[in-house]
Design an enzyme around this catalytic site. Structure first.
Site, short mmCIF file in Angstrom:
data_model
loop_
_atom_site.label_atom_id
_atom_site.label_comp_id
_atom_site.label_asym_id
_atom_site.label_seq_id
_atom_site.Cartn_x
_atom_site.Cartn_y
_atom_site.Cartn_z
N TYR A 18 0.84 -1.20 0.00
CA TYR A 18 0.00 0.00 0.00
C TYR A 18 0.88 1.25 0.00
CZ TYR A 18 -2.99 3.67 1.89
OH TYR A 18 -3.63 4.87 2.11
N GLU A 40 -11.47 5.69 5.21
CA GLU A 40 -10.95 6.51 6.30
C GLU A 40 -12.00 6.72 7.39
OE1 GLU A 40 -7.91 7.28 6.79
OE2 GLU A 40 -6.98 7.27 4.82
N TRP A 48 -5.13 1.50 10.51
CA TRP A 48 -5.30 1.45 9.06
C TRP A 48 -5.08 0.05 8.52
CZ3 TRP A 48 -7.94 3.60 5.59
CH2 TRP A 48 -7.63 3.50 4.23
#
Length: 187
Positions: A18, A40, A48
């Site tokens: 990522y 988000e 995350w």
């Protein structure tokens, strides 16, 4: 020789991929901006990496983040999502996703695209910060405060300043790669 990467992503192949391929790359596509915004909002209060590990499940559950479909989700679809163990089953966040899809389209109607709206806050040019260590990057800024306030005024939910700053980082509105990271100059 291995390339230097930001310290936050080290040790997990999914996190590193990522970081290497997506994080901080300027995104101007509305569909991708919506996906990151929703991810988000679900991340609020979580890590995350938890969201990244569930990203494909989110895509499947939320019709590949098709905001036009999501805006029309009814009670039965929301109940179905609440039973989906592959995503974060938070009723408020799921309902917020539906209302955020509607507010997203309202912004598109007003500004021509969500991209036009959101990128205008940075004059359509990424802000390039200079952090030696990712831990010194802020969690929010006066700019993310302003964007958050404006989005909330427009009906968005779960878009606090920290969520918005993370969105700005993810979508390349700000370059918060560490200065010695190989991606710093690339993005």
């Amino acid at each position: 020789m291995e390339k230097h990467k930001c310290g936050w992503c080290l040790g997990d192949p999914l996190y590193e991929a990522y970081h290497d391929e997506e994080w901080g790359v300027p995104v101007k596509d509305d569909a991708t901006l919506f996906e990151f915004l929703i991810l988000e909002t679900f991340q609020a209060g979580l890590s995350w990496i938890t969201i990244l590990r569930k990203r494909e499940n989110f895509r499947k559950a939320f019709d590949n983040f098709d905001y036009q479909k999501i805006a029309n989700y009814d009670h039965s679809k929301i109940e179905e999502l609440l039973q989906d163990a592959g995503i974060i089953r938070n009723k408020l966040k799921i309902r917020a996703t539906v209302s955020n899809a509607k507010a997203f389209m309202d912004i598109q109607n007003e500004f021509g695209s969500f991209s036009n709206y959101i990128w205008a806050f940075v004059d359509h040019t990424p802000i390039k910060n200079s952090f030696e260590d990712y831990r010194t990057a802020p969690a929010h800024t006066p700019l993310s405060d302003n964007i958050s306030k404006d989005l909330k005024k427009r009906g968005f939910k779960f878009v606090g300043s920290t969520v918005i700053y993370a969105h700005m980082q993810a979508t390349g509105m700000v370059n918060d790669h560490e200065v010695n990271c190989f991606r710093y100059e690339e993005v």
